[in-house]
Design a protein around this motif. Structure first.
Motif, short mmCIF file in Angstrom:
data_model
loop_
_atom_site.label_atom_id
_atom_site.label_comp_id
_atom_site.label_asym_id
_atom_site.label_seq_id
_atom_site.Cartn_x
_atom_site.Cartn_y
_atom_site.Cartn_z
N ASN A 40 -17.73 15.48 5.16
CA ASN A 40 -17.82 16.56 4.00
C ASN A 40 -16.51 17.48 3.90
OD1 ASN A 40 -18.39 17.59 6.79
ND2 ASN A 40 -19.61 19.30 5.98
N ARG B 187 -25.78 10.22 0.32
CA ARG B 187 -27.01 10.81 0.51
C ARG B 187 -27.16 11.80 1.58
NH1 ARG B 187 -31.08 5.79 0.53
NH2 ARG B 187 -29.38 4.99 1.85
N ALA B 188 -25.82 12.26 1.82
CA ALA B 188 -26.08 13.38 2.79
C ALA B 188 -26.42 12.84 4.27
CB ALA B 188 -26.74 14.76 2.67
N PRO C 248 -22.29 15.70 6.58
CA PRO C 248 -23.08 15.25 5.77
C PRO C 248 -21.97 14.56 4.70
CG PRO C 248 -23.20 17.47 5.51
CD PRO C 248 -22.52 17.30 6.75
N ASN C 249 -22.54 13.31 4.67
CA ASN C 249 -21.46 12.49 3.52
C ASN C 249 -22.09 12.61 2.22
OD1 ASN C 249 -20.21 10.66 1.97
ND2 ASN C 249 -20.12 8.98 3.66
N PRO C 250 -21.28 13.19 1.30
CA PRO C 250 -21.81 13.52 -0.19
C PRO C 250 -21.89 12.41 -0.95
CG PRO C 250 -19.56 14.18 0.08
CD PRO C 250 -20.06 13.84 1.57
#
Length: 252
Positions: A142, A116-117, A111-113
């Motif tokens: 992440n 938007r995850a 999930p990319n912080p």
């Protein structure tokens, strides 16, 4: 792509490979044909099924088999290191990363912080002070940058003749990283957390940002579609190899 660059990379691969074994059956595709196909695949983002065998290009299935074999033996990493050693790079080392979205998920995603995850991957790159990529790695989006500092730094230290200063933003802030640099005779310049906003590198940050932009000009890297981790790692390594080989062809 200049055929001279393809020939240069093919020669380096043959030196690192120690000769390709010939077995029974149809002779393997030439390295130049495979590299020309790989360049088209990375640069233009051509789908696997659209890669057809011609007199100058190999098929998509051949390319995939080659990438799997090169990944098992670590050939692309050795070729990258060999080409870097042939150049006289800037004595500084700059570390940075960039994130991309993984449309289909797969290995080395998270999930990319900053997005938007949504699932994504992060490309970690170490360049010389003039932007020459000397080490790279792929992780999930992440994964903190600080976990990749030692891997990138030691990989660069093994191939560069001299490293004077290591520059990195506060994402790499850790005292153990500074101690590692000093132990190997390198001056660390890692921005500390809690200080003024920004990378802390000033005008010396742009070479690695330019290299990241060059890497993301490759459509197959700018938006990740491949699920297999070995493929995306090989594609990032290949993009770095083409940048180094292009610089090498200009100097000789």
């Amino acid at each position: 792509m200049d055929r001279r660059i393809l020939g240069l990379i093919a020669t380096a691969m043959e030196c690192c490979e120690g000769g390709r074994s010939r077995g029974r059956g149809h002779p393997p595709a030439s390295l130049v044909r495979v590299l020309a196909t790989l360049r088209q695949f990375v640069r233009e983002g051509t789908p696997w099924r659209s890669l057809r065998a011609t007199s100058e290009k190999a098929s998509g299935s051949t390319l995939r088999r080659c990438l799997a074999a090169w990944s098992r033996t670590g050939l692309l990493g050795r070729v990258h290191a060999l080409l870097v050693r042939m150049l006289r790079g800037h004595p500084d080392l700059i570390l940075d990363s960039c994130s991309v979205r993984a449309k289909r998920g797969g290995d080395l995603t998270g999930p990319n912080p900053t997005d938007r995850a949504k699932k994504g991957s992060k490309y970690h790159v170490a360049t010389t002070g003039d932007g020459l990529p000397v080490a790279c790695a792929v992780t999930g989006a992440n994964v903190p940058d600080t976990l990749l500092f030692e891997r990138l730094f030691l990989a660069a230290f093994a191939v560069l003749a001299r490293i004077r200063t290591v520059l990195a933003d506060k994402g790499y802030d850790a005292e153990r990283h500074r101690e590692l640099c000093r132990k190997l005779g390198v001056r660390p310049r890692i921005h500390k957390r809690g200080r003024a906003p920004g990378s802390g590198l000033g005008k010396r940050r742009w070479p690695v940002e330019r290299t990241n932009a060059w890497l993301l000009e490759n459509r197959r890297l700018a938006l990740r579609y491949d699920r297999c981790g070995f493929i995306i790692q090989s594609l990032l390594q290949t993009a770095c190899i083409f940048l180094v080989a292009g610089r090498l062809a200009q100097e000789f």
